[in-house]
Scaffold this motif. Sequence first.
Motif: not given
Length: 392
Positions: A108-118
Amino acid sequence: MKKKFLFLFIFILLISFSFIFIACSYTGTDNEKDNVVININSVSDFLKIATQQNSSLFTNSEEDVKITSLDTVPNNSTTATNITYSLKTDINLSSNAITIDDENISTTKPNIIPELYGIIEGNNHRILFFSVETETTTFSNVGLIGQMMGKIRNIKMANSNLNLYSSTNVGLFAAVNRGSISNVVVESSCSINITASGTKVGGIAGDSTYKQTSGLKLTISASQSIDNCVNNANINVENGTTIGGIIGNCQMSDSNQKTAKSFSNNVNNGNITCNNYGTTVGGLIGSLSGYNLDVSNNVNNGNITADAFVGGIIGKCSAKSNGVISGNAIGKLYVNNNVAKGKFIYNVAEYKSGITSAGGIIGNLDISSNTKEINIQNCVVGDTSKQNESIF
Protein backbone atom coordinates in the motif's frame (compact mmCIF):
# COMPACT_ATOMS: atom_id res chain seq x y z
CA MET A 1 7.24 52.35 -57.04
CA LYS A 2 9.78 49.53 -57.07
CA LYS A 3 11.33 50.83 -53.84
CA LYS A 4 7.92 50.87 -52.15
CA PHE A 5 7.22 47.37 -53.39
CA LEU A 6 10.66 46.18 -52.18
CA PHE A 7 10.13 47.79 -48.78
CA LEU A 8 6.68 46.20 -48.48
CA PHE A 9 8.07 42.80 -49.48
CA ILE A 10 10.88 43.02 -46.90
CA PHE A 11 8.42 44.15 -44.22
CA ILE A 12 6.09 41.19 -44.92
CA LEU A 13 9.06 38.84 -44.98
CA LEU A 14 10.26 40.11 -41.60
CA ILE A 15 6.77 39.72 -40.10
CA SER A 16 6.57 36.19 -41.48
CA PHE A 17 9.91 35.25 -39.97
CA SER A 18 8.80 36.75 -36.67
CA PHE A 19 5.70 34.56 -36.61
CA ILE A 20 7.78 31.52 -37.53
CA PHE A 21 10.23 32.30 -34.73
CA ILE A 22 7.42 32.75 -32.21
CA ALA A 23 5.77 29.53 -33.35
CA CYS A 24 9.03 27.64 -33.03
CA SER A 25 9.73 29.06 -29.60
CA TYR A 26 6.18 28.39 -28.44
CA THR A 27 6.68 24.67 -28.10
CA GLY A 28 6.86 22.14 -25.34
CA THR A 29 4.38 21.68 -22.55
CA ASP A 30 5.36 24.66 -20.42
CA ASN A 31 2.85 26.82 -22.30
CA GLU A 32 0.50 23.86 -22.77
CA LYS A 33 0.07 24.60 -26.45
CA ASP A 34 0.26 20.95 -27.45
CA ASN A 35 -1.45 19.44 -24.42
CA VAL A 36 -4.21 16.89 -24.87
CA VAL A 37 -7.13 17.63 -22.56
CA ILE A 38 -8.70 14.58 -20.92
CA ASN A 39 -11.95 15.04 -18.99
CA ILE A 40 -12.20 13.41 -15.56
CA ASN A 41 -15.87 12.61 -14.96
CA SER A 42 -15.72 10.20 -12.02
CA VAL A 43 -13.61 8.80 -9.20
CA SER A 44 -12.63 5.82 -11.38
CA ASP A 45 -11.37 8.27 -14.02
CA PHE A 46 -9.33 10.08 -11.39
CA LEU A 47 -7.73 6.87 -10.15
CA LYS A 48 -6.53 6.04 -13.66
CA ILE A 49 -4.21 9.04 -13.54
CA ALA A 50 -1.97 7.10 -11.16
CA THR A 51 -1.24 4.39 -13.73
CA GLN A 52 -0.82 6.78 -16.65
CA GLN A 53 1.67 8.92 -14.73
CA ASN A 54 3.74 6.07 -13.27
CA SER A 55 7.31 6.43 -14.56
CA SER A 56 8.17 2.82 -13.72
CA LEU A 57 5.68 1.78 -16.41
CA PHE A 58 6.81 4.29 -19.06
CA THR A 59 8.06 2.98 -22.37
CA ASN A 60 10.51 4.78 -24.65
CA SER A 61 8.14 4.63 -27.59
CA GLU A 62 7.99 7.80 -29.67
CA GLU A 63 5.24 6.57 -31.98
CA ASP A 64 2.44 8.98 -32.73
CA VAL A 65 -0.54 7.66 -30.79
CA LYS A 66 -3.84 9.43 -31.23
CA ILE A 67 -5.39 10.08 -27.81
CA THR A 68 -9.17 10.22 -28.04
CA SER A 69 -10.20 9.37 -24.48
CA LEU A 70 -8.85 8.57 -21.03
CA ASP A 71 -8.47 4.89 -21.91
CA THR A 72 -6.33 5.61 -24.98
CA VAL A 73 -3.55 7.40 -23.06
CA PRO A 74 -0.35 5.36 -23.58
CA ASN A 75 2.31 4.83 -20.92
CA ASN A 76 5.25 6.69 -22.38
CA SER A 77 7.35 9.49 -21.01
CA THR A 78 6.63 11.94 -23.83
CA THR A 79 2.86 11.62 -23.53
CA ALA A 80 2.86 11.83 -19.74
CA THR A 81 3.94 15.46 -19.74
CA ASN A 82 1.57 16.51 -22.52
CA ILE A 83 -1.73 15.74 -20.79
CA THR A 84 -4.08 18.05 -18.93
CA TYR A 85 -6.56 16.15 -16.77
CA SER A 86 -9.61 18.41 -16.48
CA LEU A 87 -11.95 17.72 -13.55
CA LYS A 88 -15.62 17.95 -14.47
CA THR A 89 -16.93 16.91 -11.07
CA ASP A 90 -15.97 16.72 -7.39
CA ILE A 91 -13.88 13.65 -6.54
CA ASN A 92 -15.22 11.77 -3.51
CA LEU A 93 -12.52 9.41 -2.21
CA SER A 94 -14.48 8.10 0.78
CA SER A 95 -14.35 4.59 -0.68
CA ASN A 96 -10.61 4.89 -1.25
CA ALA A 97 -9.40 5.60 2.27
CA ILE A 98 -5.79 4.50 2.76
CA THR A 99 -5.15 2.53 5.93
CA ILE A 100 -1.70 1.02 6.35
CA ASP A 101 -1.08 -1.54 9.08
CA ASP A 102 1.45 -4.28 9.69
CA GLU A 103 -0.27 -6.60 7.22
CA ASN A 104 -0.25 -4.40 4.12
CA ILE A 105 2.89 -2.28 4.57
CA SER A 106 4.60 -3.59 1.43
CA THR A 107 1.54 -3.38 -0.83
CA THR A 108 0.00 0.00 0.00
CA LYS A 109 1.25 3.48 -0.92
CA PRO A 110 0.43 6.52 1.26
CA ASN A 111 -0.85 8.54 -1.72
CA ILE A 112 -3.47 8.35 -4.46
CA ILE A 113 -1.20 9.44 -7.34
CA PRO A 114 2.43 8.44 -6.64
CA GLU A 115 3.79 10.64 -9.46
CA LEU A 116 2.38 13.44 -11.61
CA TYR A 117 4.20 14.75 -14.69
CA GLY A 118 1.20 16.24 -16.47
CA ILE A 119 -1.37 18.78 -15.29
CA ILE A 120 -4.45 18.49 -13.10
CA GLU A 121 -6.86 21.32 -13.84
CA GLY A 122 -9.39 21.34 -11.00
CA ASN A 123 -11.86 23.86 -12.46
CA ASN A 124 -12.63 24.79 -8.82
CA HIS A 125 -13.95 21.31 -8.00
CA ARG A 126 -13.12 19.61 -4.71
CA ILE A 127 -11.27 16.54 -3.55
CA LEU A 128 -13.42 15.06 -0.76
CA PHE A 129 -12.67 12.54 2.02
CA PHE A 130 -9.05 11.88 1.11
CA SER A 131 -7.52 10.13 4.11
CA VAL A 132 -4.37 8.26 5.09
CA GLU A 133 -3.95 6.44 8.41
CA THR A 134 -0.80 4.58 9.42
CA GLU A 135 -0.18 2.28 12.37
CA THR A 136 3.42 2.06 13.62
CA THR A 137 5.70 2.24 10.58
CA THR A 138 7.45 5.31 9.17
CA PHE A 139 6.34 6.35 5.65
CA SER A 140 7.59 8.91 3.15
CA ASN A 141 5.71 10.92 0.53
CA VAL A 142 2.30 11.07 2.18
CA GLY A 143 -0.32 13.13 0.33
CA LEU A 144 -2.77 13.15 -2.55
CA ILE A 145 0.23 13.25 -4.91
CA GLY A 146 3.50 11.64 -3.84
CA GLN A 147 5.93 13.37 -6.23
CA MET A 148 4.60 16.41 -8.09
CA MET A 149 6.61 17.18 -11.25
CA GLY A 150 3.86 18.85 -13.26
CA LYS A 151 1.08 21.24 -12.28
CA ILE A 152 -1.98 21.18 -10.09
CA ARG A 153 -4.25 24.20 -9.93
CA ASN A 154 -7.73 25.59 -9.27
CA ILE A 155 -8.81 22.86 -6.90
CA LYS A 156 -10.02 22.54 -3.29
CA MET A 157 -9.80 19.82 -0.66
CA ALA A 158 -12.36 19.18 2.10
CA ASN A 159 -13.10 16.60 4.81
CA SER A 160 -9.64 15.12 4.41
CA ASN A 161 -7.27 13.96 7.14
CA LEU A 162 -3.79 12.54 7.51
CA ASN A 163 -3.49 10.59 10.77
CA LEU A 164 0.05 9.26 10.88
CA TYR A 165 2.46 7.62 13.25
CA SER A 166 5.81 8.74 11.79
CA SER A 167 6.36 10.29 8.37
CA THR A 168 8.67 12.36 6.18
CA ASN A 169 7.43 14.59 3.35
CA VAL A 170 3.80 15.15 4.29
CA GLY A 171 1.37 17.50 2.51
CA LEU A 172 -2.33 17.27 1.80
CA PHE A 173 -1.96 18.08 -1.90
CA ALA A 174 1.65 17.05 -2.55
CA ALA A 175 4.19 15.25 -0.41
CA VAL A 176 7.03 16.53 -2.61
CA ASN A 177 6.60 19.44 -5.01
CA ARG A 178 9.06 19.86 -7.87
CA GLY A 179 6.58 21.61 -10.13
CA SER A 180 3.82 24.20 -9.82
CA ILE A 181 0.97 24.42 -7.33
CA SER A 182 -1.40 27.35 -7.74
CA ASN A 183 -4.87 28.42 -6.62
CA VAL A 184 -5.46 25.44 -4.37
CA VAL A 185 -7.39 25.59 -1.09
CA VAL A 186 -7.30 23.24 1.89
CA GLU A 187 -10.52 23.79 3.84
CA SER A 188 -10.85 23.86 7.64
CA SER A 189 -12.46 20.40 7.67
CA CYS A 190 -8.99 18.98 6.92
CA SER A 191 -6.14 18.21 9.33
CA ILE A 192 -2.69 16.67 9.71
CA ASN A 193 -1.92 14.76 12.91
CA ILE A 194 1.37 12.92 13.54
CA THR A 195 1.71 11.13 16.86
CA ALA A 196 5.37 10.03 16.83
CA SER A 197 7.61 12.11 14.56
CA GLY A 198 7.20 14.20 11.43
CA THR A 199 9.75 15.87 9.16
CA LYS A 200 9.02 18.24 6.26
CA VAL A 201 5.32 18.71 6.92
CA GLY A 202 3.10 21.35 5.28
CA GLY A 203 -0.58 22.02 4.76
CA ILE A 204 -0.18 22.21 0.96
CA ALA A 205 3.14 20.40 0.39
CA GLY A 206 5.74 18.76 2.61
CA ASP A 207 8.95 19.32 0.67
CA SER A 208 9.91 21.35 -2.38
CA THR A 209 13.40 20.60 -3.65
CA TYR A 210 14.76 21.12 -7.14
CA LYS A 211 15.52 17.95 -9.07
CA GLN A 212 16.12 17.60 -12.79
CA THR A 213 14.51 14.38 -13.98
CA SER A 214 16.43 12.80 -16.83
CA GLY A 215 14.52 11.23 -19.70
CA LEU A 216 11.37 13.26 -19.15
CA LYS A 217 10.28 16.48 -20.79
CA LEU A 218 8.98 18.09 -17.64
CA THR A 219 5.76 20.07 -17.95
CA ILE A 220 7.21 23.21 -16.45
CA SER A 221 10.91 22.45 -16.41
CA ALA A 222 10.92 22.18 -12.62
CA SER A 223 9.64 25.71 -12.10
CA GLN A 224 9.05 24.85 -8.45
CA SER A 225 6.44 27.39 -7.46
CA ILE A 226 3.64 27.63 -4.91
CA ASP A 227 1.39 30.64 -5.46
CA ASN A 228 -2.09 31.82 -4.48
CA CYS A 229 -2.71 28.89 -2.14
CA VAL A 230 -4.70 28.83 1.10
CA ASN A 231 -4.36 26.39 3.98
CA ASN A 232 -7.04 26.23 6.67
CA ALA A 233 -6.04 22.86 8.14
CA ASN A 234 -4.56 22.57 11.63
CA ILE A 235 -1.22 20.73 11.84
CA ASN A 236 -0.27 18.81 15.00
CA VAL A 237 3.06 16.99 15.26
CA GLU A 238 4.14 15.40 18.54
CA ASN A 239 7.86 15.30 17.70
CA GLY A 240 8.65 17.13 14.51
CA THR A 241 10.92 19.43 12.60
CA THR A 242 10.65 21.60 9.49
CA ILE A 243 6.94 22.38 9.58
CA GLY A 244 5.07 25.14 7.73
CA GLY A 245 1.48 26.18 7.23
CA ILE A 246 1.93 26.03 3.45
CA ILE A 247 5.17 24.06 3.00
CA GLY A 248 7.56 22.37 5.40
CA ASN A 249 10.90 22.55 3.60
CA CYS A 250 11.71 24.61 0.51
CA GLN A 251 15.04 24.56 -1.34
CA MET A 252 14.48 26.92 -4.24
CA SER A 253 17.69 26.30 -6.13
CA ASP A 254 19.48 24.48 -8.92
CA SER A 255 23.02 24.32 -10.24
CA ASN A 256 22.52 26.72 -13.16
CA GLN A 257 19.96 29.05 -11.52
CA LYS A 258 17.81 29.00 -14.66
CA THR A 259 14.56 27.59 -13.33
CA ALA A 260 11.75 29.86 -12.25
CA LYS A 261 10.98 29.95 -8.54
CA SER A 262 8.09 31.63 -6.82
CA PHE A 263 6.38 31.66 -3.45
CA SER A 264 3.81 34.43 -3.30
CA ASN A 265 0.23 35.39 -2.39
CA ASN A 266 -0.28 32.41 -0.08
CA VAL A 267 -2.37 32.46 3.10
CA ASN A 268 -2.19 30.16 6.12
CA ASN A 269 -5.10 30.20 8.57
CA GLY A 270 -4.35 26.87 10.25
CA ASN A 271 -2.79 26.55 13.69
CA ILE A 272 0.51 24.68 14.04
CA THR A 273 1.46 22.73 17.16
CA CYS A 274 4.73 20.91 17.68
CA ASN A 275 5.53 19.52 21.09
CA ASN A 276 9.27 18.96 21.01
CA TYR A 277 12.19 21.29 21.52
CA GLY A 278 14.53 21.65 18.54
CA THR A 279 12.00 22.06 15.77
CA THR A 280 11.81 24.55 12.88
CA VAL A 281 8.38 26.07 12.29
CA GLY A 282 7.13 28.88 10.08
CA GLY A 283 3.63 30.21 9.56
CA LEU A 284 4.15 29.76 5.81
CA ILE A 285 7.52 27.97 5.37
CA GLY A 286 9.36 25.86 7.93
CA SER A 287 12.84 26.04 6.37
CA LEU A 288 13.88 27.98 3.25
CA SER A 289 17.13 28.02 1.29
CA GLY A 290 18.38 28.53 -2.25
CA TYR A 291 19.24 31.01 -5.02
CA ASN A 292 17.51 34.34 -5.57
CA LEU A 293 14.74 33.79 -3.05
CA ASP A 294 11.54 35.80 -3.37
CA VAL A 295 8.88 35.35 -0.69
CA SER A 296 6.34 38.13 -1.10
CA ASN A 297 2.72 39.06 -0.39
CA ASN A 298 2.01 36.14 1.95
CA VAL A 299 -0.14 36.16 5.09
CA ASN A 300 -0.11 33.97 8.19
CA ASN A 301 -3.14 34.15 10.49
CA GLY A 302 -2.49 30.85 12.29
CA ASN A 303 -1.13 30.48 15.81
CA ILE A 304 2.18 28.66 16.31
CA THR A 305 2.94 26.54 19.37
CA ALA A 306 6.57 25.45 19.15
CA ASP A 307 10.18 26.00 20.28
CA ALA A 308 13.55 26.67 18.64
CA PHE A 309 13.44 28.33 15.20
CA VAL A 310 10.00 29.93 15.01
CA GLY A 311 8.95 32.58 12.47
CA GLY A 312 5.64 34.17 11.62
CA ILE A 313 6.40 33.63 7.92
CA ILE A 314 9.66 31.59 7.75
CA GLY A 315 11.09 29.48 10.56
CA LYS A 316 14.65 29.36 9.29
CA CYS A 317 16.16 30.92 6.18
CA SER A 318 19.64 29.87 5.05
CA ALA A 319 21.22 32.30 2.61
CA LYS A 320 24.90 31.36 2.71
CA SER A 321 27.22 29.02 0.85
CA ASN A 322 27.83 26.73 3.81
CA GLY A 323 24.20 26.73 4.85
CA VAL A 324 21.57 24.12 4.07
CA ILE A 325 22.75 23.82 0.46
CA SER A 326 26.47 23.20 0.83
CA GLY A 327 28.71 25.00 -1.63
CA ASN A 328 26.01 27.12 -3.29
CA ALA A 329 25.51 30.76 -2.33
CA ILE A 330 22.37 32.66 -3.20
CA GLY A 331 22.45 35.91 -5.10
CA LYS A 332 19.50 37.80 -3.66
CA LEU A 333 16.92 37.47 -0.90
CA TYR A 334 13.58 39.28 -1.11
CA VAL A 335 11.06 39.01 1.71
CA ASN A 336 8.55 41.77 1.07
CA ASN A 337 4.94 42.69 1.85
CA ASN A 338 4.31 39.72 4.15
CA VAL A 339 1.91 39.84 7.10
CA ALA A 340 2.15 37.68 10.25
CA LYS A 341 -0.86 38.01 12.55
CA GLY A 342 -0.80 34.69 14.41
CA LYS A 343 0.31 34.34 18.03
CA PHE A 344 3.45 32.56 19.22
CA ILE A 345 2.80 30.22 22.14
CA TYR A 346 6.03 28.78 23.49
CA ASN A 347 6.30 25.42 25.23
CA VAL A 348 8.70 26.61 27.93
CA ALA A 349 6.82 24.90 30.76
CA GLU A 350 7.99 21.53 29.47
CA TYR A 351 11.24 22.48 27.74
CA LYS A 352 13.36 24.60 30.04
CA SER A 353 15.93 25.50 27.39
CA GLY A 354 13.63 28.19 26.05
CA ILE A 355 13.67 29.63 22.54
CA THR A 356 16.70 29.27 20.30
CA SER A 357 15.52 31.87 17.81
CA ALA A 358 12.17 33.49 17.10
CA GLY A 359 10.99 36.34 14.92
CA GLY A 360 7.77 37.91 13.77
CA ILE A 361 8.69 37.33 10.11
CA ILE A 362 11.85 35.12 10.12
CA GLY A 363 12.88 33.05 13.13
CA ASN A 364 16.51 32.59 12.10
CA LEU A 365 18.33 34.22 9.16
CA ASP A 366 21.69 32.70 8.25
CA ILE A 367 23.71 34.74 5.72
CA SER A 368 27.27 35.41 4.61
CA SER A 369 29.21 37.77 2.34
CA ASN A 370 28.12 35.64 -0.62
CA THR A 371 24.63 37.05 -0.31
CA LYS A 372 24.74 40.00 -2.69
CA GLU A 373 21.46 41.66 -1.77
CA ILE A 374 19.01 41.36 1.10
CA ASN A 375 15.70 43.15 0.83
CA ILE A 376 13.27 42.69 3.71
CA GLN A 377 10.68 45.43 3.86
CA ASN A 378 7.00 46.32 4.15
CA CYS A 379 6.38 43.31 6.39
CA VAL A 380 3.82 43.56 9.18
CA VAL A 381 3.81 41.66 12.46
CA GLY A 382 0.39 41.55 14.08
CA ASP A 383 -0.44 40.07 17.47
CA THR A 384 2.53 38.02 18.68
CA SER A 385 2.51 37.05 22.35
CA LYS A 386 4.92 35.37 24.74
CA GLN A 387 3.49 32.83 27.12
CA ASN A 388 6.43 33.21 29.50
CA GLU A 389 8.29 36.54 29.55
CA SER A 390 11.25 35.08 31.47
CA ILE A 391 12.63 33.24 28.47
CA PHE A 392 14.01 36.40 26.87
